[in-house]
Scaffold this motif. Structure first.
Motif, PDB file in Angstrom:
ATOM      1  N   PHE A 338       0.835  -1.203   0.000  1.00  0.00           N
ATOM      2  CA  PHE A 338       0.000   0.000   0.000  1.00  0.00           C
ATOM      3  C   PHE A 338       0.870   1.254   0.000  1.00  0.00           C
ATOM      4  O   PHE A 338       0.429   2.334   0.397  1.00  0.00           O
ATOM      5  N   ASP A 339       2.113   1.076  -0.486  1.00  0.00           N
ATOM      6  CA  ASP A 339       3.040   2.211  -0.527  1.00  0.00           C
ATOM      7  C   ASP A 339       2.490   3.373  -1.350  1.00  0.00           C
ATOM      8  O   ASP A 339       2.851   4.524  -1.125  1.00  0.00           O
ATOM      9  N   TYR A 340       1.629   3.032  -2.319  1.00  0.00           N
ATOM     10  CA  TYR A 340       1.096   4.089  -3.180  1.00  0.00           C
ATOM     11  C   TYR A 340       0.394   5.179  -2.369  1.00  0.00           C
ATOM     12  O   TYR A 340       0.379   6.345  -2.754  1.00  0.00           O
ATOM     13  N   LEU A 341      -0.165   4.769  -1.225  1.00  0.00           N
ATOM     14  CA  LEU A 341      -0.948   5.743  -0.443  1.00  0.00           C
ATOM     15  C   LEU A 341      -0.105   6.926   0.017  1.00  0.00           C
ATOM     16  O   LEU A 341      -0.568   8.069   0.048  1.00  0.00           O
ATOM     17  N   THR A 342       1.144   6.656   0.389  1.00  0.00           N
ATOM     18  CA  THR A 342       1.989   7.758   0.861  1.00  0.00           C
ATOM     19  C   THR A 342       2.864   8.329  -0.252  1.00  0.00           C
ATOM     20  O   THR A 342       3.446   9.401  -0.086  1.00  0.00           O
ATOM     21  N   ALA A 343       2.960   7.621  -1.362  1.00  0.00           N
ATOM     22  CA  ALA A 343       3.766   8.147  -2.481  1.00  0.00           C
ATOM     23  C   ALA A 343       2.962   9.188  -3.265  1.00  0.00           C
ATOM     24  O   ALA A 343       3.527  10.092  -3.872  1.00  0.00           O
ATOM     25  N   GLN A 344       1.628   9.054  -3.266  1.00  0.00           N
ATOM     26  CA  GLN A 344       0.801   9.967  -4.050  1.00  0.00           C
ATOM     27  C   GLN A 344       0.584  11.282  -3.296  1.00  0.00           C
ATOM     28  O   GLN A 344       0.693  11.328  -2.072  1.00  0.00           O
ATOM     29  N   ASN A 345       0.271  12.330  -4.059  1.00  0.00           N
ATOM     30  CA  ASN A 345       0.166  13.685  -3.483  1.00  0.00           C
ATOM     31  C   ASN A 345      -1.245  14.235  -3.571  1.00  0.00           C
ATOM     32  O   ASN A 345      -1.981  13.923  -4.497  1.00  0.00           O
ATOM     33  N   GLY A 346      -1.522  15.146  -2.632  1.00  0.00           N
ATOM     34  CA  GLY A 346      -2.757  15.922  -2.734  1.00  0.00           C
ATOM     35  C   GLY A 346      -3.956  15.203  -2.149  1.00  0.00           C
ATOM     36  O   GLY A 346      -3.830  14.350  -1.281  1.00  0.00           O
ATOM     37  N   MET A 347      -5.120  15.540  -2.667  1.00  0.00           N
ATOM     38  CA  MET A 347      -6.354  15.023  -2.072  1.00  0.00           C
ATOM     39  C   MET A 347      -6.673  13.603  -2.507  1.00  0.00           C
ATOM     40  O   MET A 347      -7.434  12.913  -1.846  1.00  0.00           O
ATOM     41  N   PHE A 348      -6.086  13.185  -3.671  1.00  0.00           N
ATOM     42  CA  PHE A 348      -6.584  11.936  -4.248  1.00  0.00           C
ATOM     43  C   PHE A 348      -5.586  10.797  -4.178  1.00  0.00           C
ATOM     44  O   PHE A 348      -4.379  11.000  -4.218  1.00  0.00           O
ATOM     45  N   SER A 349      -6.169   9.594  -4.115  1.00  0.00           N
ATOM     46  CA  SER A 349      -5.364   8.396  -4.222  1.00  0.00           C
ATOM     47  C   SER A 349      -6.048   7.474  -5.218  1.00  0.00           C
ATOM     48  O   SER A 349      -7.254   7.229  -5.132  1.00  0.00           O
ATOM     49  N   PHE A 350      -5.260   7.010  -6.168  1.00  0.00           N
ATOM     50  CA  PHE A 350      -5.749   5.993  -7.104  1.00  0.00           C
ATOM     51  C   PHE A 350      -5.507   4.662  -6.418  1.00  0.00           C
ATOM     52  O   PHE A 350      -4.363   4.260  -6.221  1.00  0.00           O
ATOM     53  N   THR A 351      -6.577   3.958  -6.038  1.00  0.00           N
ATOM     54  CA  THR A 351      -6.406   2.776  -5.184  1.00  0.00           C
ATOM     55  C   THR A 351      -6.250   1.490  -5.982  1.00  0.00           C
ATOM     56  O   THR A 351      -5.863   0.468  -5.419  1.00  0.00           O
ATOM     57  N   GLY A 352      -6.608   1.524  -7.245  1.00  0.00           N
ATOM     58  CA  GLY A 352      -6.518   0.302  -8.044  1.00  0.00           C
ATOM     59  C   GLY A 352      -7.681  -0.652  -7.804  1.00  0.00           C
ATOM     60  O   GLY A 352      -7.688  -1.769  -8.333  1.00  0.00           O
ATOM     61  N   LEU A 353      -8.684  -0.258  -7.017  1.00  0.00           N
ATOM     62  CA  LEU A 353      -9.868  -1.115  -6.859  1.00  0.00           C
ATOM     63  C   LEU A 353     -10.586  -1.208  -8.206  1.00  0.00           C
ATOM     64  O   LEU A 353     -10.608  -0.244  -8.985  1.00  0.00           O
ATOM     65  N   THR A 354     -11.161  -2.367  -8.472  1.00  0.00           N
ATOM     66  CA  THR A 354     -11.917  -2.521  -9.715  1.00  0.00           C
ATOM     67  C   THR A 354     -13.274  -1.808  -9.568  1.00  0.00           C
ATOM     68  O   THR A 354     -13.727  -1.557  -8.433  1.00  0.00           O
ATOM     69  N   PRO A 355     -13.942  -1.504 -10.688  1.00  0.00           N
ATOM     70  CA  PRO A 355     -15.277  -0.883 -10.574  1.00  0.00           C
ATOM     71  C   PRO A 355     -16.227  -1.717  -9.710  1.00  0.00           C
ATOM     72  O   PRO A 355     -17.046  -1.182  -8.958  1.00  0.00           O
ATOM     73  N   GLU A 356     -16.094  -3.047  -9.781  1.00  0.00           N
ATOM     74  CA  GLU A 356     -16.950  -3.926  -8.962  1.00  0.00           C
ATOM     75  C   GLU A 356     -16.621  -3.741  -7.476  1.00  0.00           C
ATOM     76  O   GLU A 356     -17.508  -3.697  -6.618  1.00  0.00           O
ATOM     77  N   GLN A 357     -15.342  -3.640  -7.161  1.00  0.00           N
ATOM     78  CA  GLN A 357     -14.952  -3.444  -5.759  1.00  0.00           C
ATOM     79  C   GLN A 357     -15.406  -2.075  -5.248  1.00  0.00           C
ATOM     80  O   GLN A 357     -15.860  -1.939  -4.106  1.00  0.00           O
ATOM     81  N   VAL A 358     -15.330  -1.063  -6.126  1.00  0.00           N
ATOM     82  CA  VAL A 358     -15.815   0.272  -5.740  1.00  0.00           C
ATOM     83  C   VAL A 358     -17.323   0.210  -5.468  1.00  0.00           C
ATOM     84  O   VAL A 358     -17.829   0.803  -4.499  1.00  0.00           O
ATOM     85  N   GLU A 359     -18.023  -0.550  -6.289  1.00  0.00           N
ATOM     86  CA  GLU A 359     -19.479  -0.708  -6.131  1.00  0.00           C
ATOM     87  C   GLU A 359     -19.786  -1.409  -4.798  1.00  0.00           C
ATOM     88  O   GLU A 359     -20.713  -1.022  -4.083  1.00  0.00           O
ATOM     89  N   ARG A 360     -18.994  -2.417  -4.472  1.00  0.00           N
ATOM     90  CA  ARG A 360     -19.212  -3.120  -3.191  1.00  0.00           C
ATOM     91  C   ARG A 360     -18.942  -2.186  -2.006  1.00  0.00           C
ATOM     92  O   ARG A 360     -19.643  -2.248  -0.988  1.00  0.00           O
ATOM     93  N   MET A 361     -17.927  -1.368  -2.125  1.00  0.00           N
ATOM     94  CA  MET A 361     -17.636  -0.398  -1.049  1.00  0.00           C
ATOM     95  C   MET A 361     -18.872   0.468  -0.783  1.00  0.00           C
ATOM     96  O   MET A 361     -19.208   0.760   0.368  1.00  0.00           O
TER      97      MET A 361
END
Ligand code: LMR
Length: 398
Positions: A338-361
């Motif tokens: 989950f290193d991407y979480l601290t490597a990315q900047n600003g308000m947004f994080s691209f999490t790599g969740l699939t559209p189906e996983q986003v829908e389940r969230m």
């Protein structure tokens, strides 16, 4: 008569706000729209803004039409923030700046101007980009293409592919760039990479259009503007759209600016005139209230200093949330980075969740994110971060 009008499916980002408001789940979390919420999950009114509002309210004053370009103090505030207070380019009168209706208004006026005066130009946006970039430029009848940017495999940038792509473009093609806090990925270019990009832009005589909506949320006010100032140092013509929605927490006031850096003062005057004429034909002149707040905060030294501190406090809280989410996820989902979480900047994080996983969230946990997997980290706080991490761990399990 209107039967043939297409239904509008709604906006993929703004549409989430309506769905979120209707959701009765008491644990719901809004990580969709790019809005900063504080530790208590509330949208803040900045202290510097409260002071400015008091000055505006006492005495209550008439509301004349503003000039087509907006208030001079608003325009000056944009210029000094973007180019630096002592910038030579400002002293030389090379920058045409108008106050606009948010960053979107700046993009629209800029796109209309480009279509009129550079009708052959195509516009290229990063793959992916904020969806409205494409909509606004296409809405101005400009053909829009995509340049390689985010590398799904590494979570970094397809830098060599991007440069090779730029080298195929034609003179006066427009490249839309995010100087900091890339929306939606949060993955930014390094300063060395910016240098290379701008070199190719110069060689190919392309037109850079930099959209900066999160200045202060990346590193700091000055280094977030590195690409803008470097382009100016290189003598490039340049369009810059900026927004005060996020860094003044003035979303609904719709305050921003459009600046065009020109080779000579005469050209800057011509461009300024045409920008104001473009405004006149769309909405005549901007509304006054938000512009007055910008004018007061940007041009009062004490309020400006207070403002910068308030932006940095928001930035630091977002960074702390990135760290917290990363550490909880690492504990819950061993073997996955989950290193991407601290490597990315600003308000947004691209999490790599699939559209189906986003829908389940959304459906199972009431957690709202954009379907391209973008999470607005600024919606996390100490009360919901564990809940969000648990939900992510759950959907990532299957
Ligand atoms: C976002 O990207 O969420 C914000 O810029 C809000 C918007 O208008 O889409």
């Amino acid at each position: 008569m209107f039967e043939r009008i297409d239904y509008y499916a709604g906006d993929p980002i703004l549409g989430l706000m309506g769905k979120f408001a209707q959701d009765s789940n008491p644990d719901k979390v809004n990580l969709g729209v790019g809005v900063y919420y504080d530790e208590d999950g509330k949208m803040p009114v900045l202290e510097c803004v409260k002071t400015a509002e008091k000055r505006i309210a006492d005495p209550v004053s008439p509301r004349p039409y503003l000039p087509m370009a907006g208030l001079p103090g608003h325009r000056k505030g944009c210029q000094e923030l973007l180019f630096g207070k002592e910038a030579q380019v400002l002293k030389d009168g090379l920058v045409a700046t108008i106050a606009t209706i948010g960053g979107s208004g700046a993009l629209k006026v800029g796109a209309d101007f480009i279509h009129q005066w550079f009708p052959q130009s195509k516009c290229y946006v990063s793959d992916p980009t904020w969806g409205n970039h494409i909509a606004i430029f296409e809405g101005s009848n400009i053909e829009v293409g995509k340049y390689p940017y985010y590398d799904q495999a590494t979570g970094g940038i397809k830098f060599d592919e991007m440069i090779a792509f730029f080298e195929t473009l034609n003179k006066n093609d427009v490249i839309l760039l995010h100087p900091c806090c890339h929306n939606p990925t949060g993955v930014d270019l390094t300063q060395e990479q910016w240098d290379k990009v701008l070199e190719v832009i110069q060689q190919r005589e392309l037109i850079p259009f930099m959209d900066i909506a999160y200045q202060g949320f990346g590193n700091d006010m000055d280094s977030d503007a590195y690409a803008i100032r470097k382009a100016v140092d290189m003598g490039l013509p340049l369009f810059v759209s900026n927004s005060f929605s996020k860094n003044l927490s003035l979303y609904g006031e719709r305050v921003g600016g459009l600046s065009v850096v020109c080779p000579t003062a005469d050209e800057a005057e011509r461009v300024f005139g045409q920008l104001t004429y473009t405004v006149r034909r769309i909405y005549s002149s901007p509304p006054s209230h938000g512009g007055r707040v910008v004018d007061i905060v940007m041009n009062d030294d004490a309020l400006h200093e207070q403002w910068v501190g308030e932006v940095y406090a928001m930035r630091d809280r977002i960074k702390a949330m990135r760290l917290k989410l990363k550490s909880v996820l690492e504990a819950k989902v061993p073997g996955r980075s989950f290193d991407y979480l601290t490597a990315q900047n600003g308000m947004f994080s691209f999490t790599g969740l699939t559209p189906e996983q986003v829908e389940r969230m959304k459906d199972e946990f009431g957690i709202y994110m954009v379907s391209n997997s973008r999470m607005c980290v600024a919606g996390l706080n100490v009360n919901n971060v564990d809940y969000v991490a648990n939900a992510m761990a759950e959907v990532l399990k299957d």
